[in-house]
Motif scaffolding. Structure first.
Motif, PDB file in Angstrom:
ATOM      1  N   UNK A 108       6.431  24.115  95.749  1.00  0.00           N
ATOM      2  CA  UNK A 108       7.159  25.338  95.381  1.00  0.00           C
ATOM      3  C   UNK A 108       7.521  25.335  93.903  1.00  0.00           C
ATOM      4  N   UNK A 109       7.931  24.187  93.385  1.00  0.00           N
ATOM      5  CA  UNK A 109       8.274  24.081  91.965  1.00  0.00           C
ATOM      6  C   UNK A 109       7.059  24.354  91.090  1.00  0.00           C
ATOM      7  N   UNK A 110       5.937  23.734  91.413  1.00  0.00           N
ATOM      8  CA  UNK A 110       4.723  23.950  90.626  1.00  0.00           C
ATOM      9  C   UNK A 110       4.280  25.398  90.631  1.00  0.00           C
ATOM     10  N   UNK A 111       4.278  26.018  91.803  1.00  0.00           N
ATOM     11  CA  UNK A 111       3.881  27.425  91.888  1.00  0.00           C
ATOM     12  C   UNK A 111       4.894  28.330  91.205  1.00  0.00           C
ATOM     13  N   UNK A 112       6.178  28.006  91.339  1.00  0.00           N
ATOM     14  CA  UNK A 112       7.222  28.821  90.723  1.00  0.00           C
ATOM     15  C   UNK A 112       7.151  28.809  89.207  1.00  0.00           C
ATOM     16  N   UNK A 113       6.971  27.636  88.632  1.00  0.00           N
ATOM     17  CA  UNK A 113       6.876  27.553  87.168  1.00  0.00           C
ATOM     18  C   UNK A 113       5.603  28.245  86.685  1.00  0.00           C
ATOM     19  N   UNK A 114       4.509  28.102  87.422  1.00  0.00           N
ATOM     20  CA  UNK A 114       3.284  28.819  87.050  1.00  0.00           C
ATOM     21  C   UNK A 114       3.516  30.319  87.067  1.00  0.00           C
ATOM     22  N   UNK A 115       4.215  30.804  88.096  1.00  0.00           N
ATOM     23  CA  UNK A 115       4.504  32.238  88.172  1.00  0.00           C
ATOM     24  C   UNK A 115       5.351  32.686  86.980  1.00  0.00           C
ATOM     25  N   UNK A 116       6.328  31.874  86.600  1.00  0.00           N
ATOM     26  CA  UNK A 116       7.143  32.215  85.432  1.00  0.00           C
ATOM     27  C   UNK A 116       6.302  32.261  84.161  1.00  0.00           C
ATOM     28  N   UNK A 117       5.353  31.338  84.055  1.00  0.00           N
ATOM     29  CA  UNK A 117       4.551  31.240  82.834  1.00  0.00           C
ATOM     30  C   UNK A 117       3.501  32.335  82.702  1.00  0.00           C
ATOM     31  N   UNK A 118       3.119  32.970  83.800  1.00  0.00           N
ATOM     32  CA  UNK A 118       2.117  34.032  83.724  1.00  0.00           C
ATOM     33  C   UNK A 118       2.736  35.415  83.942  1.00  0.00           C
ATOM     34  N   UNK A 119       4.045  35.488  84.016  1.00  0.00           N
ATOM     35  CA  UNK A 119       4.710  36.776  84.244  1.00  0.00           C
ATOM     36  C   UNK A 119       4.594  37.675  83.006  1.00  0.00           C
ATOM     37  N   UNK A 120       4.770  38.951  83.234  1.00  0.00           N
ATOM     38  CA  UNK A 120       4.648  39.934  82.149  1.00  0.00           C
ATOM     39  C   UNK A 120       5.624  39.685  81.002  1.00  0.00           C
ATOM     40  N   UNK A 121       6.920  39.423  81.278  1.00  0.00           N
ATOM     41  CA  UNK A 121       7.826  39.180  80.139  1.00  0.00           C
ATOM     42  C   UNK A 121       7.430  37.942  79.318  1.00  0.00           C
ATOM     43  N   UNK A 122       6.941  36.913  79.988  1.00  0.00           N
ATOM     44  CA  UNK A 122       6.496  35.714  79.264  1.00  0.00           C
ATOM     45  C   UNK A 122       5.260  36.041  78.426  1.00  0.00           C
ATOM     46  N   UNK A 123       4.328  36.805  79.012  1.00  0.00           N
ATOM     47  CA  UNK A 123       3.131  37.214  78.250  1.00  0.00           C
ATOM     48  C   UNK A 123       3.523  37.957  76.984  1.00  0.00           C
ATOM     49  N   UNK A 124       4.465  38.873  77.082  1.00  0.00           N
ATOM     50  CA  UNK A 124       4.897  39.628  75.911  1.00  0.00           C
ATOM     51  C   UNK A 124       5.551  38.713  74.873  1.00  0.00           C
ATOM     52  N   UNK A 125       6.413  37.805  75.344  1.00  0.00           N
ATOM     53  CA  UNK A 125       7.127  36.924  74.414  1.00  0.00           C
ATOM     54  C   UNK A 125       6.171  35.988  73.691  1.00  0.00           C
ATOM     55  N   UNK A 126       5.087  35.600  74.357  1.00  0.00           N
ATOM     56  CA  UNK A 126       4.135  34.681  73.735  1.00  0.00           C
ATOM     57  C   UNK A 126       3.023  35.405  72.991  1.00  0.00           C
ATOM     58  N   UNK A 127       3.064  36.727  73.018  1.00  0.00           N
ATOM     59  CA  UNK A 127       2.077  37.504  72.265  1.00  0.00           C
ATOM     60  C   UNK A 127       0.755  37.722  72.965  1.00  0.00           C
ATOM     61  N   UNK A 128       0.729  37.632  74.288  1.00  0.00           N
ATOM     62  CA  UNK A 128      -0.508  37.846  75.028  1.00  0.00           C
ATOM     63  C   UNK A 128      -0.707  39.298  75.425  1.00  0.00           C
ATOM     64  N   UNK A 129       0.270  40.152  75.177  1.00  0.00           N
ATOM     65  CA  UNK A 129       0.132  41.579  75.503  1.00  0.00           C
ATOM     66  C   UNK A 129      -0.392  42.359  74.338  1.00  0.00           C
TER      67      UNK A 129
END
Length: 129
Positions: A108-129
């Motif tokens: 659950x931890x591994x999947x949860x952190x992956x979900x956080x890392x590929x989420x839309x707000x994270x994408x925007x903050x890292x410049x992937x949008x």
């Protein structure tokens, strides 16, 4: 009232915190391994030192990736995801070995952190949008 547009989104902040938490947990395991290496009566010393070095290296890598993501370094996301995906087989084999109480939360931890890392707000903050 001003809004800080440079604030980290909650998803990226939590991913960074969870990576730091994993680093601390793995660091504690590494400290225990160092103690076990020093107090063992009979062991395969090269293998014991290699396992200890792997734990120390993992803790350092997790901490560095968490810190890099907190500074919005986009290049840290892929290695962080790879490390999180490594929790899946570890958790699965723990479940198979009768340690489901530990394996299920690891998955659950591994999947949860992956979900956080590929989420839309994270994408925007890292410049992937």
């Amino acid at each position: 009232m001003t809004i800080d547009s440079d604030a980290l989104p909650a998803t990226l902040r939590w991913a960074s915190r969870l990576l730091h938490g994993q680093a601390v947990a793995l660091g504690l395991v590494a400290a225990w391994l160092v103690w076990a290496d020093l107090t063992a009566t009979a062991a395969d010393l090269p293998t014991a030192l290699l396992v200890t070095a792997f734990a120390v290296g993992g803790a350092v890598a997790l901490w560095a990736l968490g810190s890099a993501l907190a500074r919005r370094r986009a290049g840290a996301r892929a290695p962080a995801i790879v490390l999180q995906l490594m929790l899946l087989p570890v958790g699965w084999f723990m479940i198979q070995g009768g340690l489901g109480w530990l394996g299920v939360p690891l998955i659950a931890l591994g999947l949860g952190v992956c979900a956080l890392l590929v989420s839309t707000p994270t994408n925007r903050a890292l410049g992937f949008d």
